[in-house]
Scaffold this motif. Structure first.
Motif, PDB file in Angstrom:
ATOM      1  N   TYR A  18       0.930  -1.423   0.252  1.00 21.14           N
ATOM      2  CA  TYR A  18      -0.350   0.226  -0.091  1.00 21.14           C
ATOM      3  C   TYR A  18       1.007   0.995   0.026  1.00 21.14           C
ATOM      4  O   TYR A  18       2.334   1.249   0.214  1.00 21.14           O
ATOM      5  CB  TYR A  18      -0.854   0.222   0.797  1.00 21.14           C
ATOM      6  CG  TYR A  18      -2.068  -0.959   1.454  1.00 21.14           C
ATOM      7  CD1 TYR A  18      -1.716  -2.532   1.435  1.00 21.14           C
ATOM      8  CD2 TYR A  18      -3.453  -0.755   1.240  1.00 21.14           C
ATOM      9  CE1 TYR A  18      -2.469  -3.428   1.496  1.00 21.14           C
ATOM     10  CE2 TYR A  18      -4.793  -1.438   1.251  1.00 21.14           C
ATOM     11  CZ  TYR A  18      -4.528  -2.605   2.001  1.00 21.14           C
ATOM     12  OH  TYR A  18      -4.951  -3.667   0.957  1.00 21.14           O
ATOM     13  N   CYS A  19       0.531   2.617  -0.794  1.00 19.16           N
ATOM     14  CA  CYS A  19       1.434   3.638   0.101  1.00 19.16           C
ATOM     15  C   CYS A  19      -0.189   3.945   1.076  1.00 19.16           C
ATOM     16  O   CYS A  19      -1.126   3.986   0.896  1.00 19.16           O
ATOM     17  CB  CYS A  19       0.364   4.645  -1.592  1.00 19.16           C
ATOM     18  SG  CYS A  19       1.633   6.269  -1.346  1.00 19.16           S
ATOM     19  N   MET A  20       0.691   4.122   1.945  1.00 16.05           N
ATOM     20  CA  MET A  20       0.075   5.046   3.332  1.00 16.05           C
ATOM     21  C   MET A  20      -0.230   7.161   3.358  1.00 16.05           C
ATOM     22  O   MET A  20       1.396   7.215   3.386  1.00 16.05           O
ATOM     23  CB  MET A  20       0.518   4.740   4.297  1.00 16.05           C
ATOM     24  CG  MET A  20       0.462   2.982   4.361  1.00 16.05           C
ATOM     25  SD  MET A  20      -1.799   2.805   4.334  1.00 16.05           S
ATOM     26  CE  MET A  20      -2.189   2.956   5.521  1.00 16.05           C
TER      27      MET A  20
ATOM     28  N   ALA B 247       3.289  10.691   2.258  1.00 12.21           N
ATOM     29  CA  ALA B 247       3.078   9.203   2.382  1.00 12.21           C
ATOM     30  C   ALA B 247       4.107   8.498   2.354  1.00 12.21           C
ATOM     31  O   ALA B 247       5.667   9.030   2.058  1.00 12.21           O
ATOM     32  CB  ALA B 247       2.560   9.699   0.931  1.00 12.21           C
ATOM     33  N   ILE B 248       4.331   7.002   2.225  1.00 12.79           N
ATOM     34  CA  ILE B 248       4.918   6.048   2.151  1.00 12.79           C
ATOM     35  C   ILE B 248       4.321   5.251   1.609  1.00 12.79           C
ATOM     36  O   ILE B 248       3.716   4.442   2.335  1.00 12.79           O
ATOM     37  CB  ILE B 248       5.210   6.221   4.110  1.00 12.79           C
ATOM     38  CG1 ILE B 248       6.638   5.410   3.970  1.00 12.79           C
ATOM     39  CG2 ILE B 248       4.809   5.197   4.704  1.00 12.79           C
ATOM     40  CD1 ILE B 248       6.789   4.723   5.126  1.00 12.79           C
ATOM     41  N   SER B 249       6.033   4.168   1.227  1.00 17.68           N
ATOM     42  CA  SER B 249       5.251   3.331   0.631  1.00 17.68           C
ATOM     43  C   SER B 249       5.646   1.642   0.901  1.00 17.68           C
ATOM     44  O   SER B 249       7.026   1.753   1.698  1.00 17.68           O
ATOM     45  CB  SER B 249       5.779   2.939  -1.015  1.00 17.68           C
ATOM     46  OG  SER B 249       5.713   1.852  -1.782  1.00 17.68           O
ATOM     47  N   THR B 250       4.819   0.642   1.405  1.00 19.88           N
ATOM     48  CA  THR B 250       4.931  -0.326   2.350  1.00 19.88           C
ATOM     49  C   THR B 250       6.358  -1.343   1.312  1.00 19.88           C
ATOM     50  O   THR B 250       7.016  -1.588   1.848  1.00 19.88           O
ATOM     51  CB  THR B 250       3.818  -0.756   2.828  1.00 19.88           C
ATOM     52  OG1 THR B 250       2.964  -1.052   1.587  1.00 19.88           O
ATOM     53  CG2 THR B 250       2.778  -0.180   3.356  1.00 19.88           C
ATOM     54  N   LEU B 251       6.225  -0.681   0.347  1.00 15.96           N
ATOM     55  CA  LEU B 251       6.880  -1.072  -1.075  1.00 15.96           C
ATOM     56  C   LEU B 251       8.847  -0.811  -1.048  1.00 15.96           C
ATOM     57  O   LEU B 251       8.518   0.087  -1.574  1.00 15.96           O
ATOM     58  CB  LEU B 251       6.616  -1.744  -2.019  1.00 15.96           C
ATOM     59  CG  LEU B 251       7.438  -2.537  -3.145  1.00 15.96           C
ATOM     60  CD1 LEU B 251       7.643  -3.940  -2.608  1.00 15.96           C
ATOM     61  CD2 LEU B 251       6.870  -2.442  -4.503  1.00 15.96           C
ATOM     62  N   GLY B 252       9.185  -1.335   0.019  1.00 16.79           N
ATOM     63  CA  GLY B 252      10.499  -0.316   0.280  1.00 16.79           C
ATOM     64  C   GLY B 252      10.826   0.796   1.104  1.00 16.79           C
ATOM     65  O   GLY B 252      11.966   1.041   1.356  1.00 16.79           O
ATOM     66  N   GLY B 253       9.773   1.943   1.217  1.00 17.11           N
ATOM     67  CA  GLY B 253       9.720   2.435   2.094  1.00 17.11           C
ATOM     68  C   GLY B 253      10.459   3.726   2.025  1.00 17.11           C
ATOM     69  O   GLY B 253       9.751   4.877   2.312  1.00 17.11           O
ATOM     70  N   LYS B 254       9.874   4.112   0.978  1.00 16.47           N
ATOM     71  CA  LYS B 254       9.906   5.603   0.151  1.00 16.47           C
ATOM     72  C   LYS B 254       9.217   6.400   0.669  1.00 16.47           C
ATOM     73  O   LYS B 254       8.233   6.105   0.607  1.00 16.47           O
ATOM     74  CB  LYS B 254      10.200   5.765  -2.082  1.00 16.47           C
ATOM     75  CG  LYS B 254      10.533   6.812  -2.334  1.00 16.47           C
ATOM     76  CD  LYS B 254      10.482   6.346  -3.732  1.00 16.47           C
ATOM     77  CE  LYS B 254      11.273   8.109  -4.261  1.00 16.47           C
ATOM     78  NZ  LYS B 254      11.269   8.028  -5.827  1.00 16.47           N
TER      79      LYS B 254
ATOM     80  N   PRO C 283      -4.339   1.113  -2.696  1.00 12.99           N
ATOM     81  CA  PRO C 283      -3.839  -0.391  -2.927  1.00 12.99           C
ATOM     82  C   PRO C 283      -2.619  -0.503  -3.815  1.00 12.99           C
ATOM     83  O   PRO C 283      -2.897   0.318  -4.519  1.00 12.99           O
ATOM     84  CB  PRO C 283      -4.591  -1.542  -2.483  1.00 12.99           C
ATOM     85  CG  PRO C 283      -5.737  -0.209  -3.147  1.00 12.99           C
ATOM     86  CD  PRO C 283      -5.782   0.918  -2.275  1.00 12.99           C
ATOM     87  N   GLY C 284      -1.636  -0.897  -3.774  1.00 13.98           N
ATOM     88  CA  GLY C 284      -1.251  -1.582  -4.885  1.00 13.98           C
ATOM     89  C   GLY C 284       0.585  -0.798  -4.752  1.00 13.98           C
ATOM     90  O   GLY C 284       0.737  -0.388  -3.613  1.00 13.98           O
ATOM     91  N   THR C 285       1.520  -0.643  -6.052  1.00 10.14           N
ATOM     92  CA  THR C 285       2.506  -0.310  -5.827  1.00 10.14           C
ATOM     93  C   THR C 285       2.874   1.495  -6.068  1.00 10.14           C
ATOM     94  O   THR C 285       3.753   2.131  -5.804  1.00 10.14           O
ATOM     95  CB  THR C 285       3.549  -1.679  -6.991  1.00 10.14           C
ATOM     96  OG1 THR C 285       3.229  -0.759  -8.067  1.00 10.14           O
ATOM     97  CG2 THR C 285       3.579  -2.583  -6.355  1.00 10.14           C
ATOM     98  N   TRP C 286       1.954   1.902  -6.153  1.00  9.69           N
ATOM     99  CA  TRP C 286       2.218   3.542  -6.786  1.00  9.69           C
ATOM    100  C   TRP C 286       2.569   3.985  -5.811  1.00  9.69           C
ATOM    101  O   TRP C 286       1.170   3.380  -4.675  1.00  9.69           O
ATOM    102  CB  TRP C 286       0.641   3.291  -7.854  1.00  9.69           C
ATOM    103  CG  TRP C 286       0.981   5.318  -7.593  1.00  9.69           C
ATOM    104  CD1 TRP C 286       1.424   5.826  -7.970  1.00  9.69           C
ATOM    105  CD2 TRP C 286      -0.382   6.144  -6.824  1.00  9.69           C
ATOM    106  NE1 TRP C 286       0.635   7.628  -8.660  1.00  9.69           N
ATOM    107  CE2 TRP C 286       1.084   7.830  -7.000  1.00  9.69           C
ATOM    108  CE3 TRP C 286      -0.380   5.582  -5.679  1.00  9.69           C
ATOM    109  CZ2 TRP C 286       0.360   8.816  -6.274  1.00  9.69           C
ATOM    110  CZ3 TRP C 286      -0.929   7.294  -4.706  1.00  9.69           C
ATOM    111  CH2 TRP C 286      -0.383   8.358  -4.797  1.00  9.69           C
TER     112      TRP C 286
END
Length: 124
Positions: A32-34, A50-57, A100-103
């Motif tokens: 998710y992007c939160m 915002a923070i991505s749960t995929l990698g933490g960017k 939800p997703g990678t964006w």
């Protein structure tokens, strides 16, 4: 269905700090992007961080860079927003949102879920 509950808002004087928390449940995607968004009276909702749960960017609005820090350990852990050196213009209702997703980013239209919000008031 993702459910989000924010807490930690309050009233502080300019220069003070607050830490917002967002507890989530119902996550069905792996990533998710939160994000944290805020809305002042009479203004449109705007992205803060915002923070991505995929990698933490992480992503920040220019107005909060260097003052706010977003954090989240993994998809199911709470989301936090540490806000330092608060200014009166930071006043508003703060919403935790999930895409939800990678964006990931600060574009509101991509977020599908949000909480009820927590009020932040900064006095001069």
């Amino acid at each position: 269905q993702v459910q989000l509950v924010e807490s930690g808002g309050g009233s502080v004087q300019a220069g003070g700090s607050l830490r917002l928390s967002c507890a989530g449940s119902g996550y069905s995607y792996n990533n998710y992007c939160m994000g944290w968004f805020r809305q002042a009276p009479g203004k449109e909702r705007e992205g803060v961080a915002a923070i991505s749960t995929l990698g933490g960017k992480t992503y920040y609005a220019d107005s909060v860079k260097g003052r706010f820090t977003i954090s989240k350990d993994n998809t199911k852990s709470p989301l936090y927003l540490q806000m330092n050196s608060l200014k009166p213009e930071d006043t508003g209702m703060y919403y935790c949102e999930a895409a939800p997703g990678t964006w990931c980013g600060l574009t509101l239209v991509y977020y599908n879920y949000w909480g009820q919000g927590t009020q932040v008031t900064v006095s001069s």
